[in-house]
Design a protein around this motif. Structure first.
Motif, PDB file in Angstrom:
ATOM      1  N   ASP A  12       0.854  -1.174   0.000  1.00 47.04           N
ATOM      2  CA  ASP A  12       0.000   0.000   0.000  1.00 47.04           C
ATOM      3  C   ASP A  12       0.896   1.232   0.000  1.00 47.04           C
ATOM      4  N   GLU A  13       0.281   2.408  -0.002  1.00 47.08           N
ATOM      5  CA  GLU A  13       1.042   3.649  -0.147  1.00 47.08           C
ATOM      6  C   GLU A  13       2.014   3.868   1.009  1.00 47.08           C
ATOM      7  N   SER A  14       1.600   3.505   2.229  1.00 49.68           N
ATOM      8  CA  SER A  14       2.448   3.765   3.383  1.00 49.68           C
ATOM      9  C   SER A  14       3.746   2.967   3.331  1.00 49.68           C
ATOM     10  N   LEU A  15       3.661   1.713   2.931  1.00 49.60           N
ATOM     11  CA  LEU A  15       4.853   0.873   2.857  1.00 49.60           C
ATOM     12  C   LEU A  15       5.742   1.282   1.682  1.00 49.60           C
ATOM     13  N   MET A  16       5.122   1.632   0.572  1.00 48.49           N
ATOM     14  CA  MET A  16       5.889   2.092  -0.582  1.00 48.49           C
ATOM     15  C   MET A  16       6.645   3.368  -0.231  1.00 48.49           C
ATOM     16  N   ASP A  17       5.973   4.279   0.448  1.00 49.07           N
ATOM     17  CA  ASP A  17       6.620   5.529   0.847  1.00 49.07           C
ATOM     18  C   ASP A  17       7.792   5.265   1.784  1.00 49.07           C
ATOM     19  N   ALA A  18       7.623   4.334   2.718  1.00 44.33           N
ATOM     20  CA  ALA A  18       8.698   4.035   3.668  1.00 44.33           C
ATOM     21  C   ALA A  18       9.950   3.557   2.938  1.00 44.33           C
ATOM     22  N   MET A  19       9.782   2.690   1.947  1.00 45.59           N
ATOM     23  CA  MET A  19      10.933   2.173   1.211  1.00 45.59           C
ATOM     24  C   MET A  19      11.594   3.259   0.378  1.00 45.59           C
ATOM     25  N   TYR A  55       4.967  -2.050  -9.658  1.00 43.70           N
ATOM     26  CA  TYR A  55       5.593  -1.217  -8.628  1.00 43.70           C
ATOM     27  C   TYR A  55       7.102  -1.100  -8.796  1.00 43.70           C
ATOM     28  N   ILE A  56       7.687  -1.967  -9.610  1.00 39.80           N
ATOM     29  CA  ILE A  56       9.140  -2.012  -9.718  1.00 39.80           C
ATOM     30  C   ILE A  56       9.708  -0.725 -10.297  1.00 39.80           C
ATOM     31  N   GLY A  57       9.020  -0.143 -11.281  1.00 43.97           N
ATOM     32  CA  GLY A  57       9.512   1.093 -11.886  1.00 43.97           C
ATOM     33  C   GLY A  57       9.682   2.205 -10.856  1.00 43.97           C
ATOM     34  N   GLU A  58       8.714   2.342  -9.950  1.00 38.54           N
ATOM     35  CA  GLU A  58       8.801   3.369  -8.909  1.00 38.54           C
ATOM     36  C   GLU A  58       9.969   3.096  -7.976  1.00 38.54           C
ATOM     37  N   VAL A  77      16.711  -3.766  -7.226  1.00 37.36           N
ATOM     38  CA  VAL A  77      15.767  -4.876  -7.364  1.00 37.36           C
ATOM     39  C   VAL A  77      16.490  -6.079  -7.970  1.00 37.36           C
ATOM     40  N   TYR A  78      16.321  -7.233  -7.338  1.00 38.95           N
ATOM     41  CA  TYR A  78      16.937  -8.472  -7.802  1.00 38.95           C
ATOM     42  C   TYR A  78      15.847  -9.501  -8.095  1.00 38.95           C
ATOM     43  N   ARG A  79      16.045 -10.253  -9.196  1.00 34.77           N
ATOM     44  CA  ARG A  79      15.113 -11.326  -9.549  1.00 34.77           C
ATOM     45  C   ARG A  79      15.833 -12.660  -9.347  1.00 34.77           C
ATOM     46  N   LEU A  98      17.831  -6.168 -11.753  1.00 33.92           N
ATOM     47  CA  LEU A  98      16.984  -5.517 -12.753  1.00 33.92           C
ATOM     48  C   LEU A  98      17.273  -4.028 -12.735  1.00 33.92           C
ATOM     49  N   THR A  99      17.704  -3.489 -13.856  1.00 33.60           N
ATOM     50  CA  THR A  99      18.035  -2.071 -13.940  1.00 33.60           C
ATOM     51  C   THR A  99      16.886  -1.295 -14.578  1.00 33.60           C
ATOM     52  N   MET A 100      16.951   0.010 -14.467  1.00 30.26           N
ATOM     53  CA  MET A 100      15.914   0.847 -15.063  1.00 30.26           C
ATOM     54  C   MET A 100      15.900   0.702 -16.583  1.00 30.26           C
ATOM     55  N   SER A 101      17.076   0.577 -17.191  1.00 31.30           N
ATOM     56  CA  SER A 101      17.116   0.417 -18.647  1.00 31.30           C
ATOM     57  C   SER A 101      16.471  -0.898 -19.075  1.00 31.30           C
TER      58      SER A 101
END
Length: 484
Positions: free
Chosen positions: A345-352, A382-385, A393-395, A458-461
């Motif tokens: 949710d938004e609260s956890l995303m914001d914390a990270m 959510y990964i892009g954000e 981010v690792y897969r 996983l990179t942004m590119s």
């Protein structure tokens, strides 16, 4: 044509009425309400059937699981420890845990999670090792064996477990087995017959009143606990099935995290078992002394600080999510997170994101293989954000990653049953062990580093070049994320 128009008009009116019904029934969050209205809009009528299966709220008054005297004893013990924390009368075995006094107090206040420091902890990361240890402990049990599993399979491992429990029941050991009705939906009705005939007790959690029709897909008991003789406890991500031994070809190697604990933390696992058992069973078991054999006067099993935090739809507090957020906000150097499903949710995303943008090394590891379509694509959205905010981010590629671990600064950690998604935080009954011990947290951090060798970053590119069809799947799944 006139008949079709009339039918369309009636369906529209009925759908509006159903949407209004959903609005009045749903009081959890605006996002959840809008998600269900969207389902009704795109799937008229049938969407309301899905709501009846997935979206019904649980009646909390049915969840008064503790008997009065037990509730009073627990409240008195919690109040005593709260005063000790506030007055700085509680000395920590690991002095660096002094900085987490406020988090310990929060967990104590919100979920009655007593802080104990005489615990030893063994960490398992593969199924064969974990189940070998469990079967040895079952063989050694002399008084009782209590189990809660979300998934139990009718396969080699499942049958072997029931056979081992049956043998102990024949010896006179008390065996209670609680399984989730939906998680273990494919079990044949006779699966536990031999165990029951030997005197073992078996209960399904929150069963459907009308099998195959009245499916209750929310409010599942997602916990995986075992308590043996009140002195040994297991908690973590492993269910019971051959895939958890790495024997399922579609998943391959199964990477999970599970704990074997000894010490007073086991008493909290035991208390939670009885609460779940009393909720599911007509039997009302008293929490007798024989189930809690370890008194304060006994020698310590170890020196690790532990709080066992339970959460579920029986409260609004979302205790495990709150503890995660508190941990992330406390980070000064690093946040290492492993989860099979990431629908925050938004609260956890914001914390990270706040942690990453503050210079904290935030890393999240996810499986590269999907096992739930909508959840996988919602996770992707959510990964892009995360990447844009500085999160690495690792897969994980060597099989399926099912571990639910969080390590902060190599000092404190969490291992348990809760995924990092809205379902685990709000809709399922979950339980996590929060570990306050530098050596244990450093061990979990080393395990994370070892798993990086079986992952790619996983990179942004790389993320920016994903196909447009994938982006469409992500967008649709993300809209549904409040109800996944």
């Amino acid at each position: 044509m006139s008949i079709l128009q009339d039918a369309g008009f009636l369906i529209t009116i009925l759908n509006i009425f159903l949407a209004i019904t959903v609005i009045f029934l749903e009081r959890r969050s605006v996002a959840t309400t809008w998600a269900w209205i969207m389902v009704l809009f795109f799937i008229p009528i049938a969407g309301f059937v899905l709501y009846l299966i997935f979206g019904q709220k649980i009646r909390r008054r049915k969840l008064n699981k503790l008997l009065g005297s037990t509730q009073r004893i627990i409240e008195e013990t919690v109040d005593k420890q709260k005063h000790q924390l506030m007055r700085h009368e509680l000395a920590f075995n690991d002095p660096s845990m002094e900085g987490y006094r406020d988090m310990i107090y929060m967990n104590l206040r919100t979920s009655y999670a007593l802080y104990t420091q005489n615990n030893s902890v063994a960490i398992f990361t593969d199924g064969p090792t974990k189940f070998d240890a469990l079967f040895r402990d079952i063989e050694a049990a002399t008084h009782h064996i209590h189990l809660v599993y979300y998934i139990v399979r009718n396969d080699d491992l499942g049958r072997r477990l029931v056979q081992a429990l049956t043998a102990k029941a024949k010896e006179g050991v008390e065996v209670r087995f609680l399984f989730d009705h939906i998680g273990s939906f494919m079990l044949p009705s006779k699966f536990f017959n031999e165990l029951k005939a030997a005197g073992g007790k078996v209960q399904a959690f929150f069963p459907s009143r009308i099998p195959y029709l009245n499916l209750k897909l929310n409010y599942r008991n997602h916990r995986k606990l075992v308590i043996l003789d009140g002195g040994v406890g297991y908690i973590g991500g492993f269910n019971v099935g051959n895939e958890y031994l790495g024997l399922n070809k579609s998943f391959g190697a199964w990477r999970d995290t599970h704990l074997r604990m000894q010490g007073h933390a086991v008493q909290q696992l035991q208390a939670q078992f009885f609460m779940d058992w009393n909720l599911a069973s007509a039997e009302r078991s008293e929490l007798g002394r024989s189930y809690f054999p370890r008194g304060e006067e006994e020698e310590a099993s170890g020196a690790i600080g532990v709080q066992v935090v339970a959460s579920g739809p029986d409260t609004e507090a979302q205790q495990i999510k709150a503890a995660y957020i508190k941990m992330i906000h406390s980070a000064k150097h690093s946040v290492y997170l492993q989860t099979p499903y990431f629908v925050p949710d938004e609260s956890l995303m914001d914390a990270m994101l706040i942690a990453a943008q503050s210079g904290v090394d935030v890393r999240i590891m996810l499986p590269d293989k999907p096992d739930h379509f909508f959840v996988y694509w919602a996770t992707q959205s959510y990964i892009g954000e995360l990447l844009a905010g500085g999160v690495r981010v690792y897969r994980y590629e060597r099989g399926f990653l099912h571990a639910k671990t969080l390590v902060i600064d190599g000092k404190i950690a969490s291992v348990g049953t809760a995924n990092l998604d809205i379902r685990s935080f709000k809709l399922n009954f979950e339980m996590n062990a929060f570990l306050y011990d530098t050596a244990t947290a450093e061990q979990l951090q080393r395990i994370f580093a070892e798993d990086m060798a079986s992952s790619y970053e996983l990179t942004m590119s790389m993320y920016a070049t994903r196909p447009y069809l994938n982006r469409f799947k992500e967008s649709v799944s993300r809209l549904l994320s409040p109800i996944l």
